[in-house]
Design a protein around this motif. Structure first.
Motif, short mmCIF file in Angstrom:
data_model
loop_
_atom_site.label_atom_id
_atom_site.label_comp_id
_atom_site.label_asym_id
_atom_site.label_seq_id
_atom_site.Cartn_x
_atom_site.Cartn_y
_atom_site.Cartn_z
N ILE A 281 1.14 4.19 7.61
CA ILE A 281 0.79 2.76 7.49
C ILE A 281 2.04 1.94 7.18
N GLY A 282 2.91 2.46 6.29
CA GLY A 282 4.13 1.75 5.96
C GLY A 282 5.05 1.59 7.16
N GLY A 283 5.16 2.62 7.98
CA GLY A 283 5.99 2.53 9.18
C GLY A 283 5.49 1.45 10.12
N LEU A 284 4.17 1.35 10.30
CA LEU A 284 3.60 0.32 11.16
C LEU A 284 3.87 -1.08 10.59
N ALA A 285 3.78 -1.21 9.27
CA ALA A 285 4.03 -2.52 8.64
C ALA A 285 5.49 -2.94 8.81
N VAL A 286 6.42 -2.01 8.64
CA VAL A 286 7.84 -2.33 8.81
C VAL A 286 8.10 -2.77 10.25
N TRP A 287 7.45 -2.13 11.19
CA TRP A 287 7.63 -2.47 12.61
C TRP A 287 7.21 -3.92 12.89
N ARG A 288 6.30 -4.46 12.08
CA ARG A 288 5.77 -5.80 12.33
C ARG A 288 6.56 -6.92 11.65
N ILE A 289 7.47 -6.59 10.75
CA ILE A 289 8.19 -7.66 10.04
C ILE A 289 9.57 -7.90 10.66
N ALA A 290 10.07 -9.12 10.49
CA ALA A 290 11.40 -9.47 10.98
C ALA A 290 12.45 -9.09 9.93
N GLU A 291 13.66 -8.86 10.39
CA GLU A 291 14.77 -8.57 9.47
C GLU A 291 15.12 -9.83 8.68
N SER A 292 15.29 -9.69 7.36
CA SER A 292 15.56 -10.86 6.52
C SER A 292 16.89 -10.77 5.75
N PHE B 73 13.46 4.37 -2.09
CA PHE B 73 13.78 3.54 -0.92
C PHE B 73 12.99 2.24 -0.95
N PHE B 74 11.70 2.35 -1.28
CA PHE B 74 10.86 1.15 -1.35
C PHE B 74 11.20 0.31 -2.58
N ALA B 75 11.38 0.98 -3.72
CA ALA B 75 11.64 0.26 -4.96
C ALA B 75 12.88 -0.61 -4.86
N LEU C 52 0.84 -1.20 0.00
CA LEU C 52 0.00 0.00 0.00
C LEU C 52 0.88 1.25 0.00
N THR C 53 1.83 1.30 0.92
CA THR C 53 2.68 2.48 1.05
C THR C 53 3.48 2.73 -0.22
N TYR C 54 4.10 1.67 -0.70
CA TYR C 54 4.94 1.80 -1.90
C TYR C 54 4.13 2.22 -3.11
N ASN C 55 2.97 1.60 -3.29
CA ASN C 55 2.21 1.86 -4.51
C ASN C 55 1.51 3.21 -4.50
N VAL C 56 1.09 3.70 -3.35
CA VAL C 56 0.53 5.05 -3.31
C VAL C 56 1.60 6.05 -3.75
N ALA C 57 2.83 5.91 -3.21
CA ALA C 57 3.92 6.81 -3.62
C ALA C 57 4.26 6.63 -5.09
N CYS C 58 4.30 5.39 -5.52
CA CYS C 58 4.70 5.06 -6.89
C CYS C 58 3.70 5.61 -7.91
N TYR C 59 2.41 5.32 -7.71
CA TYR C 59 1.42 5.75 -8.69
C TYR C 59 1.14 7.25 -8.60
N ARG D 203 14.82 -3.44 7.02
CA ARG D 203 13.94 -2.62 7.84
C ARG D 203 14.40 -1.16 7.92
N PRO D 204 15.68 -0.87 8.17
CA PRO D 204 16.08 0.55 8.22
C PRO D 204 15.83 1.30 6.91
N VAL D 205 16.05 0.63 5.78
CA VAL D 205 15.85 1.29 4.49
C VAL D 205 14.36 1.53 4.25
N LEU D 206 13.53 0.54 4.58
CA LEU D 206 12.08 0.71 4.41
C LEU D 206 11.54 1.79 5.34
N LEU D 207 12.06 1.87 6.56
CA LEU D 207 11.64 2.91 7.49
C LEU D 207 12.04 4.30 6.97
N ALA D 208 13.20 4.37 6.32
CA ALA D 208 13.62 5.64 5.73
C ALA D 208 12.63 6.07 4.64
#
Length: 459
Positions: free
Chosen positions: A426-437, A362-364, A262-269, A320-325
């Protein structure tokens, strides 16, 4: 296992760098074709509106044009539900070949549809049909391409290699915008309306055939090949059991995926699809359509220069740090970016678009490696394709239509900034919920290393 699949050493996938490059090229060209089409459609929105939706009101034409654009996104979840689980059953390569040729044919068909003046209401009906074909095929394309690249690349460089998929997105948009800019500059308005607008769509077919050839030359990913061997020894799940495993056992990962997408695509489109129309129609800027297109090409060229470096950065510091940025930049920079664009000068518009490009890049650079890591191999393509396309359908493809409608109703030209800030939260909340991969094996897959490299556990 096919001879083109990288060799396995015990429980470690040893990746041949040459195969990785071929896999990235094959996946990227499909993404390039997809976004070339979206770029062309967005930049030709006013022309398409006149050809297929004759009306005395420019706003009505734009709403009809963007509505047709958005309708294709409504079938993307259906495409994801069909092609995603199919890729988990029959293989990534076969599905990617099918979606590639469907997308190319759908785009080509738009270029040969007669105008409303020629065949009446059948013209927008055929345009809608072609967009539905594109939307259905794209539902399996992007999730499949992300899965394909993630499963082919070594763990320690997945962010870097994954960023090339979005490199293809930017190249596709640049090709689309550049083609439209050249045609607009070279042809009269009447020539563009009568035949010039068709050229960019017709070019998609040979591009698609090249992508199809490259994809058919590749074998299956090592993670899927290993999973297929194990699955052959077990009783196969029914389709009902597969969907239960996707939706019941992986629902938390799917919710996180929907939020990130959601976060990425709103910015993208907002940046790719809506800003050209916002500048020319809503702001009635003195900046010409050609100049607006060139400004976006300039910003996208700047993004091309940094996207793979940000992908590499995510391998070093984490996803996670890059997505939070990226999420933070949307919250902080949305209003300054839009205010700069509203000033109306070439320099201020470029600065504003550059800030929007920063939000997107950052998201792309990171999503293509972060999202596939959320799901295990046995349902990766299915769960990723479904959750990705549900989010894109609801929040990405509708961005231009929603912004046009909200501004028309309220008269408030700041709606794009409000929308971007909400998406960033919304994107910040989603990043907070995922584990580092970063630097970790994909779920359900053994460690993947390049030839000559030891897995992390052995270092």
């Amino acid at each position: 296992m096919t001879t083109s699949t990288p060799a396995q050493r015990e429980d470690v996938n040893v990746v041949d760098p040459r195969q990785v490059k071929r896999a990235i090229t094959a996946a990227t060209i499909g993404n390039l074709t997809e976004w070339y089409d979206f770029g062309v459609y967005a930049y030709l929105a006013t022309t398409i509106g006149k050809v297929f939706f004759p009306s005395s009101s420019t706003t009505t034409q734009l709403l009809a044009t963007f509505g047709t654009f958005a309708v294709a996104f409504l079938v993307r979840p259906l495409g994801g539900m069909f092609f995603g689980p199919l890729g988990d059953r029959v293989g990534r390569t076969k599905v990617l070949a099918a979606t590639m040729i469907m997308m190319a044919i759908g785009t080509f068909c738009i270029g040969i549809i007669p105008s409303y003046e020629t065949i009446g209401i059948a013209a927008p009906a055929l345009l809608l049909l072609a967009r539905l074909v594109q939307g259905f095929s794209t539902g399996g394309e992007y999730g499949g391409a992300m899965t394909f690249i993630a499963e082919y690349t070594p763990d320690r460089r997945r962010g870097f290699f994954g960023s090339f998929l979005e490199f293809g997105t930017l190249v596709g948009f640049i090709l689309g915008a550049g083609t439209v800019a050249l045609l607009t500059a070279a042809l009269s308005e009447q020539d563009m309306l009568s035949w010039g607008w068709r050229i960019p769509f017709l070019v998609a077919l040979p591009m698609g055939l090249i992508g199809l050839y490259l994809r058919l030359k590749l074998g299956e990913t090592p993670a899927f090949a290993k999973h297929s061997e194990e699955r052959a020894q077990d009783e196969k799940r029914t389709k009902r059991e597969e969907f239960r495993f996707i939706f019941v056992e992986n629902w938390r990962a799917m919710v996180a995926c929907v939020g990130l997408v959601l976060t990425y695509n709103v910015a993208c489109y907002m940046f790719f699809s809506y800003m050209p129309t916002y500048m020319s129609v809503e702001l009635k800027s003195d900046i010409s359509d050609t100049e607006s297109n060139l400004l976006q090409v300039g910003v996208m060229s700047a993004m091309l220069l940094v996207i793979t470096f940000i992908g590499r950065l995510s391998d070093r510091v984490g996803r996670r740090p890059v997505l939070l940025a990226g999420a933070g930049s949307m919250v902080v920079l949305a209003f300054p970016a839009l205010l700069l664009i509203q000033v109306g000068t070439t320099a201020s518009a470029f600065a504003g678009l550059l800030l929007m490009g920063l939000m997107v890049v950052f998201f792309a650079a990171t999503m293509t490696s972060a999202l596939p890591a959320l799901f295990p191999t046995e349902v990766r393509q299915g769960a990723l394709s479904i959750s990705f396309n549900v989010s894109v359908s609801l929040f990405g493809g509708t961005t231009a239509s929603v912004m046009t409608a909200l501004i028309a109703v309220s008269g408030d030209l700041m709606w794009p900034a409000y929308y971007l800030v909400a998406a960033g939260v919304i994107g910040g909340l989603a990043v907070w919920r995922i584990a580092e991969s970063a630097n970790k094996p994909l779920k359900g897959a053994p460690p993947a290393v390049e030839m000559g490299e030891e897995p992390a556990s052995e270092r």
